[in-house]
Design a protein around this motif. Structure first.
Motif, mmCIF file in Angstrom:
data_model
loop_
_atom_site.group_PDB
_atom_site.id
_atom_site.type_symbol
_atom_site.label_atom_id
_atom_site.label_comp_id
_atom_site.label_asym_id
_atom_site.label_seq_id
_atom_site.Cartn_x
_atom_site.Cartn_y
_atom_site.Cartn_z
ATOM 1 N N UNK A 39 75.435 -60.272 85.937
ATOM 2 C CA UNK A 39 74.070 -60.776 86.092
ATOM 3 C C UNK A 39 73.886 -61.693 87.295
ATOM 4 N N UNK A 40 74.961 -62.030 87.960
ATOM 5 C CA UNK A 40 74.823 -62.777 89.208
ATOM 6 C C UNK A 40 74.097 -61.935 90.251
ATOM 7 N N UNK A 41 74.020 -60.618 90.033
ATOM 8 C CA UNK A 41 73.283 -59.743 90.944
ATOM 9 C C UNK A 41 71.781 -59.810 90.713
ATOM 10 N N UNK A 42 71.353 -60.508 89.669
ATOM 11 C CA UNK A 42 69.935 -60.618 89.371
ATOM 12 C C UNK A 42 69.249 -61.717 90.187
ATOM 13 N N UNK A 43 70.024 -62.695 90.624
ATOM 14 C CA UNK A 43 69.402 -63.844 91.290
ATOM 15 C C UNK A 43 70.470 -64.657 91.996
ATOM 16 N N UNK A 44 70.042 -65.543 92.913
ATOM 17 C CA UNK A 44 70.947 -66.495 93.523
ATOM 18 C C UNK A 44 71.693 -65.963 94.734
ATOM 19 N N UNK A 45 72.762 -66.649 95.117
ATOM 20 C CA UNK A 45 73.480 -66.325 96.356
ATOM 21 C C UNK A 45 74.130 -64.946 96.362
ATOM 22 N N UNK A 46 74.601 -64.472 95.205
ATOM 23 C CA UNK A 46 75.215 -63.150 95.155
ATOM 24 C C UNK A 46 74.172 -62.079 95.467
ATOM 25 N N UNK A 47 72.964 -62.245 94.938
ATOM 26 C CA UNK A 47 71.898 -61.296 95.228
ATOM 27 C C UNK A 47 71.566 -61.296 96.719
ATOM 28 N N UNK A 48 71.464 -62.466 97.311
ATOM 29 C CA UNK A 48 71.142 -62.544 98.739
ATOM 30 C C UNK A 48 72.224 -61.882 99.585
ATOM 31 N N UNK A 49 73.468 -62.104 99.208
ATOM 32 C CA UNK A 49 74.566 -61.472 99.940
ATOM 33 C C UNK A 49 74.522 -59.951 99.779
ATOM 34 N N UNK A 50 74.198 -59.485 98.591
ATOM 35 C CA UNK A 50 74.106 -58.047 98.336
ATOM 36 C C UNK A 50 73.001 -57.419 99.181
ATOM 37 N N UNK A 51 71.861 -58.107 99.298
ATOM 38 C CA UNK A 51 70.759 -57.593 100.122
ATOM 39 C C UNK A 51 71.199 -57.476 101.577
ATOM 40 N N UNK A 52 71.908 -58.486 102.064
ATOM 41 C CA UNK A 52 72.414 -58.478 103.442
ATOM 42 C C UNK A 52 73.364 -57.301 103.653
ATOM 43 N N UNK A 53 74.308 -57.095 102.757
ATOM 44 C CA UNK A 53 75.288 -56.017 102.889
ATOM 45 C C UNK A 53 74.599 -54.651 102.816
ATOM 46 N N UNK A 54 73.582 -54.544 101.992
ATOM 47 C CA UNK A 54 72.850 -53.278 101.862
ATOM 48 C C UNK A 54 72.169 -52.906 103.175
ATOM 49 N N UNK A 55 71.451 -53.860 103.773
ATOM 50 C CA UNK A 55 70.734 -53.592 105.018
ATOM 51 C C UNK A 55 71.671 -53.415 106.205
ATOM 52 N N UNK A 56 72.717 -54.237 106.246
ATOM 53 C CA UNK A 56 73.576 -54.291 107.439
ATOM 54 C C UNK A 56 74.660 -53.232 107.428
ATOM 55 N N UNK A 57 75.194 -52.924 106.268
ATOM 56 C CA UNK A 57 76.360 -52.043 106.207
ATOM 57 C C UNK A 57 76.089 -50.712 105.497
ATOM 58 N N UNK A 58 75.510 -50.777 104.295
ATOM 59 C CA UNK A 58 75.415 -49.548 103.524
ATOM 60 C C UNK A 58 74.430 -48.536 104.116
ATOM 61 N N UNK A 59 73.200 -48.942 104.408
ATOM 62 C CA UNK A 59 72.226 -47.982 104.929
ATOM 63 C C UNK A 59 72.682 -47.335 106.243
ATOM 64 N N UNK A 60 73.233 -48.102 107.229
ATOM 65 C CA UNK A 60 73.760 -47.427 108.434
ATOM 66 C C UNK A 60 74.886 -46.435 108.120
ATOM 67 N N UNK A 61 75.772 -46.808 107.183
ATOM 68 C CA UNK A 61 76.855 -45.895 106.801
ATOM 69 C C UNK A 61 76.288 -44.637 106.158
ATOM 70 N N UNK A 62 75.299 -44.801 105.283
ATOM 71 C CA UNK A 62 74.672 -43.658 104.627
ATOM 72 C C UNK A 62 73.983 -42.759 105.645
ATOM 73 N N UNK A 63 73.360 -43.358 106.662
ATOM 74 C CA UNK A 63 72.689 -42.570 107.701
ATOM 75 C C UNK A 63 73.701 -41.728 108.471
#
Length: 829
Positions: A39-63
């Motif tokens: 549930x740390x993925x629901x809010x707080x610093x872990x969520x913010x880090x996950x959003x950063x990794x999604x935009x910066x790393x995962x979407x370019x890799x998926x593309x």
């Protein structure tokens, strides 16, 4: 009209969905359950880090992967990135726009799998490490404690408010987390209903009708599943609707008159007009706000990895009946062929034809076509037997005395027919009524009845605690609640069917412990009719400990940490909390002042790091509801221990009182029911007994009513005491009660008819699944009646003497016994 509605449904089922929504929905449910364990993925610093990794790393890799298939096998998405990707795709228009803006095309999930599916991540990790050498593939969710860096590293990318999107999607899992949501039949019907939902939206578009359509949760699960395949979703919806359907999840206000409420009412009316069936679906409705979480959860790092011995011990020792339960939604839609000139208002009473462990009532519903008011009954019951319906004509109040309410006819539906795969868990049809009177050649009255059920799920084990009183020749029972003396007496645990599960006694061991040489206190149990006694718990100088299990020896916590009063440790942690918690938490309209009567046992494990309620103890009423069979024996033992600890402090189990409790090894004499030895208990106190002469228990937890008359015992769904009992009555579980015992009262009655017009002697013994004492010769039984187990009891003629014990017998017949009746075993007399 019905033919047209069938054609509409047939047209809806022609809508093409490119994905296997049933299998994909199961994967989604598994994924959501995994995220909910983090549930740390629901809010707080872990969520913010996950959003950063999604935009910066995962979407370019998926593309890159979608362009050139950079991996031979499937690409594995890290859990934190998948959660943000999940929420992004559930806004299909925004996801499509973002993908086209940054990558020129929609990034699909084809040949991409989740880490929770067990696929090897080695190849993906190698690609990730080559492209992002400074960023780990798997995010250590426990290592991020400050959000300072996370806020500063947000980079260019979608300006979508991912935090708000996650906040909106986080509560969804609770609504779809019931066990039956994984059932194939339930999901197949949900997929068909999703097509019906899309068909209605198509019809609205064709007719230029503007309506905010609101799905039920079974339909919404399928809608979410479809959106998680963005390319298929866009293609399918463009073919069906001519555009990509927006998924508007911005509104959460369910108040009357608000957008969601108005939209759902309009969707319901349109569905029922279009398809001629009910829109609601058992298991698919809003469950309310998720229960309050446990704020202070234990650390699980030190939990043992080996299997819990008490799990297998409990299941092998206790013979608990395995029952299932279904959720039911019921509506009476219409009535036709009413006789000419009938006067009065119509309603329908429904019940189960045979006794049911979960639904044993007779309820009333209005008829939609008559009252113009939609009433839907929601309840749980066993998936067997028949639902029985009575059409009743209620006369105006001015005529009710001279002309009472009239039953115009009856009908029934077998639950097994609704559970048949052909019925797809619902039935809506016209049923002919069997008339209660009148000419049979007239056109039969018909009711249109709509019933929906969920697939059967394991039911909790409900056990009732009753205690024997050895000072009577014919053993009676005294309710366990309140102040309890456990020494030299037996406590029996009886299930809803009246079966005796285990007998428990607290006794003093012959072995001395400590410097003072006091004997050790033990809790022993005898299973069913076995003669073998097992030591379940012992009291030492440090407190109570459970035996024969992997639980840690120290059970009692003097200091209240996190609000719990007990803690057990093995390969999992179980903590006991005052009040009803998690799944047992009452809704706002159900909150009572008696929360202090309850204790909730909550399991913490790797599977349930935030806790799962496994048992609910109501020490005041002596009722245990056990969700998990592996915990049954421990729950029973803990209930006895808590009763022993609390007996000197009254029946309150609030934290304030628990903090003042002392762990002492009492060697007091056993309680004598005549008050000749031992200290006075709460039930002996006449002033208190007057105050609790009529007490109402929480419905569904302890039965309908608990009534104490004089020294009467606990009555769960019992008829109560009649004209007066000169002595005391024992516990009555789903029994007829006492008709008036002039003597020493009646013993325990479980699923028995109880005592009739009165027993003039020393009362009746224990009755389990028996006919009880009838109208005993007018004057009752001048003697006493013994124990009756699965027997016919005493008949109407009366026993001028006494009746012995009867086991699986026909009992005393109508002629009466001028003398005494002896013991009968498996006979017909």
């Amino acid at each position: 009209m019905e033919k047209e509605q069938e054609l509409e449904w047939g047209e809806a089922q022609k809508i093409v969905i490119s994905e296997d929504l049933v299998e994909a929905a199961k994967k989604q449910l598994n994924f959501l359950a995994t995220v909910d364990r983090h549930r740390c993925l629901y809010d707080g610093p872990v969520l913010l880090r996950a959003i950063y990794r999604y935009n910066t790393y995962w979407l370019p890799l998926l593309a890159k992967h979608s362009m050139s298939e950079i991996a031979e096998g499937p690409l594995v998405v890290p859990l934190d990135c998948e959660w943000i990707w999940h929420c992004h795709r559930l806004n299909p228009l925004r996801y499509k726009a973002d993908c086209q803006e940054f990558y020129g095309r929609i990034l699909d999930n084809k040949n991409v799998v989740s880490t929770i599916q067990g696929e090897s991540t080695r190849q993906t990790e190698e690609i990730w490490k080559r492209l992002y050498p400074e960023e780990p593939f798997e995010l250590d969710l426990s290592s991020i404690s400050s959000d300072g860096d996370s806020v500063n590293i947000m980079t260019e990318g979608s300006k979508y408010d991912f935090v708000a999107a996650v906040r909106r999607q986080s509560p969804f899992f609770y609504q779809v987390s019931k066990l039956f949501m994984n059932d194939n039949l339930f999901l197949e019907e949900a997929a068909a209903r999703y097509k019906g939902f899309l068909h209605m939206i198509k019809r609205n578009k064709e007719r230029s009708i503007r309506r905010f359509c609101v799905p039920t949760y079974d339909i919404d699960l399928m809608w979410h599943t479809h959106q998680l395949h963005p390319v298929s979703y866009c293609k399918n919806l463009v073919v069906t609707l001519g555009k990509v359907l927006e998924h508007d999840d911005m509104d959460s206000d369910r108040a009357k008159g608000q957008k969601l409420d108005v939209g759902f009412s309009g969707t319901t009316m349109q569905w029922e007009d279009t398809f001629g069936t009910r829109y609601w679906r058992a298991g698919g409705m809003y469950r309310g706000v998720a229960p309050s979480p446990i704020t202070d959860i234990p650390l699980l790092a030190s939990i043992k990895s080996k299997a819990l011995v008490s799990s297998t011990v409990s299941q092998s020792i206790l013979q608990l009946s395995k029952t299932t339960v279904v959720e039911v939604l019921l509506e009476i839609v219409g009535v036709r062929n009413l006789p000419d000139g009938h006067n009065g208002s119509l309603s329908v009473f429904f019940s189960k034809k045979k006794p049911d462990a979960f639904f044993d009532e007779r309820k009333r519903l209005s008829i939609l076509s008559e009252s113009k008011e939609k009433q839907v009954a929601s309840f749980q019951c066993e998936p067997t037997g028949e639902l029985f319906f009575e059409l009743v004509c209620q006369m105006p109040s001015t005529l009710r005395i001279s002309r009472p309410d009239k039953v115009m006819g009856t009908t029934s539906i077998a639950l097994q027919n609704i559970l048949d795969p052909v019925s797809k868990l619902s039935i809506e049809k016209w049923l002919e009524l069997v008339p209660s009177s009148g000419p049979l050649d007239s056109k039969p009255i018909c009711l249109r009845i709509a019933v929906s059920v969920t697939p059967p799920a394991p039911a909790p084990h409900v056990l009732h605690m009753v205690r024997s009183r050895p000072s009577l020749k014919s053993a009676c029972f005294l309710p366990l609640p309140g102040s309890i003396q456990l020494g030299k007496s037996w406590t029996s645990l009886i299930d809803e069917a009246g079966n005796e599960i285990i007998n428990i006694q607290t006794r003093n061991s012959k072995k001395a412990v400590g410097n003072n040489g006091k004997p050790k206190k033990e809790i022993i149990g005898i299973i069913g009719w076995s003669d073998e006694a097992r030591i379940l718990a012992e009291f030492s100088e440090t407190g109570w400990s459970l035996k024969g299990s992997e639980w840690s020896s120290q059970l009692w916590k003097k200091s209240i940490e996190g609000g719990h009063i007990f803690e057990l440790r093995g390969d999992r942690v179980v903590q006991l909390f005052p009040g009803r918690k998690l799944e047992y938490e009452p809704k706002n309209c159900q909150r009572q002042k008696n929360e202090q009567d309850f204790i909730t046992a909550i399991e913490f494990s790797n599977e349930f790091p935030y806790g799962k309620a496994v048992a609910l103890l109501n020490l005041k009423c002596g009722v245990l509801k056990v969700e998990e069979e592996w915990f049954a024996l421990s729950a029973i033992t803990l209930a006895i221990i808590l009763s022993d600890i609390l007996r000197k402090e009254g029946n309150s189990v609030s934290i304030a009182n628990i903090e003042n409790l002392k762990m002492v090894d009492s060697n007091e004499d056993a309680y004598d029911i005549e008050g000749k030895s031992g200290k006075a208990t709460n039930l002996e106190n006449k002033e208190l007994a007057a105050k609790i002469s009529v007490a109402v228990a929480e419905k569904g937890e302890a039965g309908d009513k608990i009534k104490n008359v004089a020294s009467g015992g606990t009555m769960v769904k019992g008829g109560g005491c009649g004209g007066g009992c000169g002595g005391s009555c024992g516990n009555m579980v789903r029994s007829g009660g006492c008709g008036g015992c002039g003597g020493s009262g009646c013993g325990n009655m479980a699923k028995s008819s109880g005592c009739g017009s009165g027993c003039g002697g020393s009362g009746c013994g224990n009755m389990v699944k028996s006919g009880g004492c009838g109208g005993c010769g007018g004057g009752g039984c001048s003697g006493s009646c013994g124990n009756m187990v699965k027997s016919g009891g005493c008949g109407g003629g009366g026993c001028s003497g006494s009746c012995g014990n009867m086991v699986k017998s026909g009992g005393c017949g109508g002629g009466g016994c001028s003398g005494s009746c002896g013991n009968s075993a498996v006979s017909t007399n």
